[in-house]
Design an enzyme around this catalytic site. Structure first.
Site, PDB file in Angstrom:
ATOM      1  N   LEU A   5      -5.021   1.097  -2.228  1.00 17.68           N
ATOM      2  CA  LEU A   5      -6.417   0.626  -2.120  1.00 17.68           C
ATOM      3  C   LEU A   5      -6.470  -0.896  -2.117  1.00 17.68           C
ATOM      4  CD1 LEU A   5      -8.705   2.915  -4.345  1.00 17.68           C
ATOM      5  CD2 LEU A   5      -7.953   3.244  -2.005  1.00 17.68           C
ATOM      6  N   ARG A  55     -35.091 -17.199  22.842  1.00 18.18           N
ATOM      7  CA  ARG A  55     -36.359 -16.501  22.642  1.00 18.18           C
ATOM      8  C   ARG A  55     -37.476 -17.508  22.362  1.00 18.18           C
ATOM      9  NH1 ARG A  55     -39.750 -12.138  23.165  1.00 18.18           N
ATOM     10  NH2 ARG A  55     -40.829 -11.654  21.216  1.00 18.18           N
ATOM     11  N   GLU A  92     -13.877   2.130  -0.813  1.00 21.01           N
ATOM     12  CA  GLU A  92     -12.871   1.219  -1.389  1.00 21.01           C
ATOM     13  C   GLU A  92     -13.428   0.438  -2.582  1.00 21.01           C
ATOM     14  OE1 GLU A  92      -9.985   1.513  -0.434  1.00 21.01           O
ATOM     15  OE2 GLU A  92      -9.998   2.158   1.665  1.00 21.01           O
TER      16      GLU A  92
HETATM   17  P1  TGC Z   1      -7.392   3.626 -15.054  1.00 16.46           P
HETATM   18  O1  TGC Z   1      -7.688   5.023 -14.716  1.00 16.46           O
HETATM   19  O2  TGC Z   1      -7.460   3.270 -16.485  1.00 16.46           O
HETATM   20  O3  TGC Z   1      -5.978   3.079 -14.557  1.00 16.46           O
HETATM   21  C1  TGC Z   1      -5.124   3.858 -13.909  1.00 16.46           C
HETATM   22  C2  TGC Z   1      -3.902   3.038 -13.617  1.00 16.46           C
HETATM   23  O4  TGC Z   1      -4.159   2.328 -12.410  1.00 16.46           O
HETATM   24  C3  TGC Z   1      -3.964   0.935 -12.618  1.00 16.46           C
HETATM   25  N1  TGC Z   1      -4.884   0.228 -11.760  1.00 16.46           N
HETATM   26  C4  TGC Z   1      -4.461  -0.460 -10.699  1.00 16.46           C
HETATM   27  N2  TGC Z   1      -3.232  -0.695 -10.221  1.00 16.46           N
HETATM   28  C5  TGC Z   1      -3.136  -1.434  -9.103  1.00 16.46           C
HETATM   29  N3  TGC Z   1      -4.214  -1.949  -8.480  1.00 16.46           N
HETATM   30  C6  TGC Z   1      -5.461  -1.734  -8.921  1.00 16.46           C
HETATM   31  N4  TGC Z   1      -6.503  -2.232  -8.278  1.00 16.46           N
HETATM   32  C7  TGC Z   1      -5.630  -0.958 -10.076  1.00 16.46           C
HETATM   33  N5  TGC Z   1      -6.704  -0.528 -10.786  1.00 16.46           N
HETATM   34  C8  TGC Z   1      -6.224   0.193 -11.804  1.00 16.46           C
HETATM   35  C9  TGC Z   1      -4.212   0.746 -14.097  1.00 16.46           C
HETATM   36  O5  TGC Z   1      -3.598  -0.443 -14.540  1.00 16.46           O
HETATM   37  C10 TGC Z   1      -3.556   1.979 -14.645  1.00 16.46           C
HETATM   38  O6  TGC Z   1      -2.160   1.798 -14.618  1.00 16.46           O
HETATM   39  P2  TGC Z   1      -1.240   2.484 -15.726  1.00 16.46           P
HETATM   40  O7  TGC Z   1       0.154   2.121 -15.331  1.00 16.46           O
HETATM   41  O8  TGC Z   1      -1.684   1.899 -17.029  1.00 16.46           O
HETATM   42  O9  TGC Z   1      -1.501   3.955 -15.644  1.00 16.46           O
HETATM   43  O10 TGC Z   1      -8.305   2.849 -14.150  1.00 16.46           O
HETATM   44  P3  TGC Z   1      -8.974   1.510 -14.457  1.00 16.46           P
HETATM   45  O11 TGC Z   1      -9.810   1.649 -15.701  1.00 16.46           O
HETATM   46  O12 TGC Z   1      -8.002   0.395 -14.429  1.00 16.46           O
HETATM   47  O13 TGC Z   1      -9.890   1.449 -13.179  1.00 16.46           O
HETATM   48  C11 TGC Z   1     -11.166   1.973 -13.206  1.00 16.46           C
HETATM   49  C12 TGC Z   1     -11.780   1.667 -11.859  1.00 16.46           C
HETATM   50  C13 TGC Z   1     -13.224   2.131 -11.903  1.00 16.46           C
HETATM   51  C14 TGC Z   1     -11.728   0.164 -11.588  1.00 16.46           C
HETATM   52  C15 TGC Z   1     -10.993   2.417 -10.772  1.00 16.46           C
HETATM   53  O14 TGC Z   1     -11.046   3.762 -11.030  1.00 16.46           O
HETATM   54  C16 TGC Z   1     -11.509   2.126  -9.390  1.00 16.46           C
HETATM   55  O15 TGC Z   1     -11.112   1.158  -8.744  1.00 16.46           O
HETATM   56  N6  TGC Z   1     -12.408   2.983  -8.896  1.00 16.46           N
HETATM   57  C17 TGC Z   1     -12.871   2.897  -7.507  1.00 16.46           C
HETATM   58  C18 TGC Z   1     -12.082   3.861  -6.705  1.00 16.46           C
HETATM   59  C19 TGC Z   1     -12.281   3.628  -5.239  1.00 16.46           C
HETATM   60  O16 TGC Z   1     -12.240   2.515  -4.742  1.00 16.46           O
HETATM   61  N7  TGC Z   1     -12.438   4.704  -4.535  1.00 16.46           N
HETATM   62  C20 TGC Z   1     -12.641   4.649  -3.096  1.00 16.46           C
HETATM   63  C21 TGC Z   1     -11.506   5.268  -2.432  1.00 16.46           C
HETATM   64  S1  TGC Z   1     -11.706   4.992  -0.760  1.00 16.46           S
HETATM   65  C22 TGC Z   1     -10.601   5.994  -0.106  1.00 16.46           C
HETATM   66  O17 TGC Z   1      -9.993   6.763  -0.745  1.00 16.46           O
HETATM   67  C23 TGC Z   1     -10.370   5.892   1.298  1.00 16.46           C
HETATM   68  S2  TGC Z   1     -11.714   5.245   2.192  1.00 16.46           S
HETATM   69  C24 TGC Z   1     -11.071   5.095   3.710  1.00 16.46           C
HETATM   70  C25 TGC Z   1     -11.131   6.382   4.404  1.00 16.46           C
HETATM   71  O18 TGC Z   1     -10.362   7.311   4.124  1.00 16.46           O
HETATM   72  O19 TGC Z   1     -11.933   6.460   5.374  1.00 16.46           O
END
Ligand code: TGC
Length: 389
Positions: free
Chosen positions: A245, A274, A369
């Site tokens: 992402l 215009r 995203e």
């Molecule tokens: P959390 O669940 O606590 O953390 C999980 C693990 O992920 C790590 N992490 C990242 N690592 C790299 N880059 C990033 N940007 C990261 N964000 C989080 C985090 O450090 C942890 O690692 P570990 O080793 O400790 O397990 O998650 P969080 O509290 O850090 O994040 C919460 C939140 C809300 C920011 C996150 O869930 C988020 O970004 N949500 C939005 C998800 C999103 O953007 N979804 C859209 C997906 S779009 C898509 O799938 C395709 S669209 C294109 C298409 O197919 O047409």
């Protein structure tokens, strides 16, 4: 005024690119002008995905261009951003295609895959012979991938996947899907799933008033049986899909400014031609004030994209910095589109101008995203140390 004069003034961002980066940018602009722009209004109107462009994007080297090896160009982050900019200046749907293919599906294999997975899929995906998609989002939690309920159960040497995904770009035309699922220990794992596998079904979502030249799908995984070799060996936990992402969000930082540029150019052109109350509307202070504000935000967005690109090339770009770029540039691109529409007045709502199409597309870009709110909360956490999700 020639339309490209706008980009060449004030901060002269093009002058900050290398010759190689400018070459990629020119090639993408020519591609967009010759292969996307002539048909995009009718494709958008008819919800038509112009499949033949995929191989042409591959031949131009745009698919996975920032990756190295396996037929990928190994271009700089700024070169990739410049290509996203030019493609999205034509339509967000085609920048989205390049993002889903290169930043999401190919990146997942490149970052987390085995040598066999890389050599099987990346060369074909780089040429466009194979289309990829990325199955992370689920109906029960778009912003919260941690709520994932799709399961991956071991069965002998095999894995069996069950679950549903939503808003999966290109899934119904894809040859391969990167599917994220929880194993019995609750760990998120990634799988390389040929879409011809029994139990994989992708259904295009109908009734979209945005991204109509592109395809987004519901996906169901009904006892999808995969060999052990399908698992991405280097992906464990949500940080694996998030690492992809990050790549896609970075491309959006640039792409959104392409859509903004097209809207700004349409507004400038209209203001010069215009006439209302006996004079060009561009002679009115109110219109010039709007144009100036749009232009300032466009130039700031370009400089931000370039700065993030240079950080990325040094390996120094953080997720919080990407959130600044995604939040700001999409929000400002949408604002530029709204203001351009107001300058175009009634004609601005017609397909004679590209502005309303870009505005509708940008609503999707603002949402996928990571929504504005998610990126605000990422930044809120970075500033306070307190997660408020
Ligand atoms: P959390 O669940 O606590 O953390 C999980 C693990 O992920 C790590 N992490 C990242 N690592 C790299 N880059 C990033 N940007 C990261 N964000 C989080 C985090 O450090 C942890 O690692 P570990 O080793 O400790 O397990 O998650 P969080 O509290 O850090 O994040 C919460 C939140 C809300 C920011 C996150 O869930 C988020 O970004 N949500 C939005 C998800 C999103 O953007 N979804 C859209 C997906 S779009 C898509 O799938 C395709 S669209 C294109 C298409 O197919 O047409």
């Amino acid at each position: 005024m020639p339309t490209n004069l706008i980009v060449d003034t004030v901060f002269a961002v093009d002058a900050l690119l290398t010759e190689d980066e400018l070459g990629w940018k020119r090639k993408a602009r020519a591609f967009a002008d010759e292969r996307i722009v002539p048909t995009i209004e009718s494709d958008f109107e008819n919800e038509y995905f112009r499949r033949e462009l995929v191989a042409e994007l591959g031949a131009a080297g745009f698919l996975g261009m920032h990756l190295t090896g396996y037929g990928c160009a190994g271009a700089s982050a700024v070169a990739y951003g410049a290509v996203c900019l030019e493609l999205e200046a034509a339509d967000s749907g085609w920048r989205t295609f390049v993002s889903v293919q290169g930043s999401l599906a190919m990146s997942a294999i490149s970052k987390h895959g085995s040598d066999e997975q890389k050599s099987t899929w990346l060369p074909k995906m780089a040429t466009g012979e194979a289309i990829g998609c990325f199955g992370l989002t689920e109906p029960g939690g778009g912003s919260d991938p941690a709520a994932m309920t799709t399961t991956a159960g071991p069965d002998g040497d095999d894995w069996v996947l069950n679950g549903t995904k939503r808003w999966i770009g290109l899934a119904s035309v894809a040859d391969v899907a990167i599917i994220w699922a929880r194993d019995p220990e609750g760990t998120v794992r990634g799988f390389v799933v040929p879409t011809a596998t029994t139990g994989f079904r992708a259904t295009p979502i109908e009734g979209k008033l945005s991204m109509r030249s592109s395809i987004q799908c519901d996906v169901t995984l009904d006892n999808v049986r995969l060999p052990a070799s399908a698992v991405l060996p280097h992906a464990r936990g949500l940080s694996a899909p998030f690492s992809c992402l990050n790549e896609a969000r970075y491309g959006i930082v640039w792409g959104a400014m392409g859509a903004a540029r097209t809207c700004l150019e349409a507004a400038v052109e209209r203001s010069r031609t215009r006439e209302v109350f006996g004079a060009p509307i561009g002679s009115r202070q109110l219109v010039q004030a709007k144009l100036a504000d749009m232009f300032v935000e466009y130039e700031k967005g370009m400089l931000l994209a370039l700065h993030l690109g240079r950080l990325k090339e040094r390996g120094a770009l953080t997720p919080a910095q990407i959130s600044v770029g995604k939040l700001n540039n999409v929000r400002e691109a949408l604002s530029i589109a709204h203001t351009a529409r107001s300058i175009l007045a009634g004609d601005g709502i017609t397909s004679e101008f590209p502005v309303m199409r870009h505005m509708a597309n940008l609503e999707s870009v603002r949402t996928y995203e990571g929504t504005d709110e998610i990126h605000q909360l990422v930044l809120g956490r970075a500033l306070t140390g307190i997660a408020a999700f």
